[in-house]
Design a protein around this motif. Sequence first.
Motif, short mmCIF file in Angstrom:
data_model
loop_
_atom_site.label_atom_id
_atom_site.label_comp_id
_atom_site.label_asym_id
_atom_site.label_seq_id
_atom_site.Cartn_x
_atom_site.Cartn_y
_atom_site.Cartn_z
N ALA A 12 -8.13 6.84 10.68
CA ALA A 12 -7.27 7.36 11.74
C ALA A 12 -5.79 7.21 11.43
CB ALA A 12 -7.60 6.65 13.05
N ARG A 13 -5.46 6.39 10.45
CA ARG A 13 -4.06 6.15 10.13
C ARG A 13 -3.45 7.36 9.41
NH1 ARG A 13 -2.52 0.05 8.49
NH2 ARG A 13 -3.51 -0.99 10.25
N PRO A 14 -2.23 7.76 9.80
CA PRO A 14 -1.57 8.85 9.07
C PRO A 14 -1.04 8.40 7.72
CG PRO A 14 -0.13 8.00 10.78
CD PRO A 14 -1.47 7.31 10.96
N GLY A 15 -0.95 7.09 7.53
CA GLY A 15 -0.45 6.52 6.28
C GLY A 15 -0.49 5.02 6.38
N PRO A 16 -0.19 4.31 5.30
CA PRO A 16 -0.19 2.85 5.36
C PRO A 16 0.84 2.34 6.36
CG PRO A 16 0.84 3.62 3.34
CD PRO A 16 0.22 4.82 3.97
N ALA A 17 0.50 1.26 7.04
CA ALA A 17 1.40 0.72 8.06
C ALA A 17 2.59 0.00 7.45
CB ALA A 17 0.63 -0.23 8.98
N ALA A 24 -1.36 -4.10 -6.89
CA ALA A 24 -1.93 -5.43 -7.09
C ALA A 24 -1.63 -6.34 -5.90
CB ALA A 24 -1.38 -6.05 -8.38
N ARG A 25 -0.40 -6.28 -5.38
CA ARG A 25 -0.04 -7.11 -4.23
C ARG A 25 -0.85 -6.71 -3.00
NH1 ARG A 25 5.25 -9.20 -4.10
NH2 ARG A 25 4.91 -9.62 -1.88
N LEU A 26 -1.04 -5.41 -2.82
CA LEU A 26 -1.81 -4.95 -1.67
C LEU A 26 -3.26 -5.41 -1.78
CD1 LEU A 26 -2.34 -3.37 0.89
CD2 LEU A 26 -2.43 -1.27 -0.48
N LYS A 27 -3.85 -5.29 -2.96
CA LYS A 27 -5.24 -5.72 -3.12
C LYS A 27 -5.39 -7.21 -2.85
CE LYS A 27 -5.97 -3.96 -7.27
NZ LYS A 27 -6.70 -3.58 -8.50
N ALA A 36 -3.49 -5.44 5.92
CA ALA A 36 -3.44 -5.07 4.51
C ALA A 36 -4.75 -4.43 4.08
CB ALA A 36 -3.15 -6.31 3.66
N ALA A 37 -5.86 -4.93 4.61
CA ALA A 37 -7.16 -4.35 4.28
C ALA A 37 -7.25 -2.90 4.75
CB ALA A 37 -8.27 -5.19 4.89
N LEU A 38 -6.70 -2.63 5.94
CA LEU A 38 -6.70 -1.25 6.45
C LEU A 38 -5.81 -0.35 5.58
CD1 LEU A 38 -6.57 -1.88 10.30
CD2 LEU A 38 -8.51 -1.06 8.96
N ASP A 39 -4.67 -0.90 5.15
CA ASP A 39 -3.81 -0.11 4.27
C ASP A 39 -4.52 0.19 2.95
OD1 ASP A 39 -1.77 0.02 6.07
OD2 ASP A 39 -0.47 -1.46 5.09
N ARG A 40 -5.21 -0.81 2.42
CA ARG A 40 -5.94 -0.60 1.17
C ARG A 40 -6.99 0.49 1.34
NH1 ARG A 40 -9.16 -5.13 -2.53
NH2 ARG A 40 -10.16 -3.62 -3.93
N GLN A 41 -7.72 0.43 2.45
CA GLN A 41 -8.74 1.45 2.69
C GLN A 41 -8.11 2.84 2.82
OE1 GLN A 41 -11.75 0.72 5.65
NE2 GLN A 41 -11.79 -1.47 5.23
N TRP A 42 -6.91 2.89 3.39
CA TRP A 42 -6.25 4.19 3.52
C TRP A 42 -6.01 4.79 2.13
CZ3 TRP A 42 -1.97 6.63 1.74
CH2 TRP A 42 -1.68 7.87 2.33
N HIS A 57 7.95 8.12 -4.21
CA HIS A 57 8.65 7.05 -3.49
C HIS A 57 7.72 5.90 -3.10
CE1 HIS A 57 7.01 9.72 -0.36
NE2 HIS A 57 6.91 8.65 0.37
N ASP A 58 6.46 5.96 -3.52
CA ASP A 58 5.48 4.95 -3.13
C ASP A 58 4.82 4.38 -4.38
OD1 ASP A 58 3.34 3.47 -2.24
OD2 ASP A 58 2.65 4.94 -0.78
N PRO A 59 5.22 3.18 -4.82
CA PRO A 59 4.65 2.61 -6.05
C PRO A 59 3.15 2.37 -5.96
CG PRO A 59 5.96 0.97 -4.88
CD PRO A 59 6.23 2.29 -4.22
N VAL A 60 2.65 2.09 -4.76
CA VAL A 60 1.21 1.85 -4.62
C VAL A 60 0.43 3.14 -4.90
CG1 VAL A 60 -0.64 1.15 -3.05
CG2 VAL A 60 1.56 -0.03 -2.99
N ALA A 61 0.91 4.26 -4.37
CA ALA A 61 0.23 5.53 -4.62
C ALA A 61 0.20 5.83 -6.12
CB ALA A 61 0.93 6.66 -3.86
N LYS A 62 1.32 5.62 -6.79
CA LYS A 62 1.39 5.88 -8.23
C LYS A 62 0.44 4.97 -9.00
CE LYS A 62 4.52 6.15 -12.17
NZ LYS A 62 3.53 5.49 -13.04
N GLU A 63 0.49 3.67 -8.70
CA GLU A 63 -0.34 2.72 -9.44
C GLU A 63 -1.83 2.93 -9.15
OE1 GLU A 63 1.24 -1.12 -8.48
OE2 GLU A 63 3.25 -0.55 -9.17
N PHE A 64 -2.15 3.31 -7.93
CA PHE A 64 -3.55 3.57 -7.60
C PHE A 64 -4.06 4.77 -8.39
CE2 PHE A 64 -6.78 5.81 -5.11
CZ PHE A 64 -7.72 4.80 -4.95
N LEU A 65 -3.27 5.84 -8.46
CA LEU A 65 -3.68 7.01 -9.23
C LEU A 65 -3.77 6.68 -10.72
CD1 LEU A 65 -1.66 9.83 -7.45
CD2 LEU A 65 -4.12 9.44 -7.35
#
Length: 282
Positions: A12-17, A24-27, A36-42, A57-65
């Motif tokens: 239901a989230r439009p994006g990470p909170a 790595a920090r998010l995980k 954080a768990a909800l953000d990770r699932q997003w 502009h989002d390092p997590v998106a880049k590193e996840f991909l």
Amino acid sequence: MPVSAAAVAAAARPGPASAWPSWARLKQASLTDREAALDRQWYERARPETLRAREAHDPVAKEFLDEQWGGPKRPYQPERPTDPAVQQRLRQDLAAARAAVEAERRRLEEAGLRAPSSREPAGFEERSTPAGEQEVPPTAKAAAGYEGTVAVARSDIPALAGELFTGGSPRALGSYDPAHAIRPPDDVVVPQAHGHAEQDLGQQLDARLARLTEAERAAARGHTVSIRVDQEVCSVCAAALGGGPRAGVLSRLSARHPELVFEVTADDVSTVYRIVGGRRVR
């Protein structure tokens, strides 16, 4: 299979909170922190197109991909345009732009203002390939006997909704500013390497993006400029997509607008250039 409450909340989230400095920090945080768990699932459930739009502009998106597709060079990323519907529209735009160029060319020739075209429709050519000598069919443009190159662009930036940009090489009646920052590498002085359709189009896009207001530019962040050329992008325009003095037209254009994604495709080839901050991310 029943769906967990956490999965429903993440979907239901439009994006990470929160803005996380790294995947790595998010995980690590997700192991003990519910938000954080909800953000990770997003991130794990987001579509690749959504994450690609954020990675500028989002390092997590880049590193996840990067992690999903085999590392920073992403050898396992499917090479296909983000939005097939956009590509279909750009194909139609290219056809209309080429028709307009040819109509204007005929008008100029009939009025004696331009020398008659000399190019003839091309046929099959014999070329050396890794598999030996083969008969290679002409590109669609060559088969039609068209001169010069045409390129078009559209964007999903809200302020540019509905706008079409068209560029051409001089033989396709295009024009360009040789002193503009969007140009071939500094050491390329051969006249034939200048004034390509990508350069004409890039200068137009740069001028339009420069006119965005602060609010419009903020809303544009992470959006995509989609470019399509009617032949394979040349090595000069695609030079040094890692930046530096040998950076070509596409790298220079992207570097001037690092908050955007530039996606470049061309007729007759499957290559997709996806460029962020002057560097090819795929």
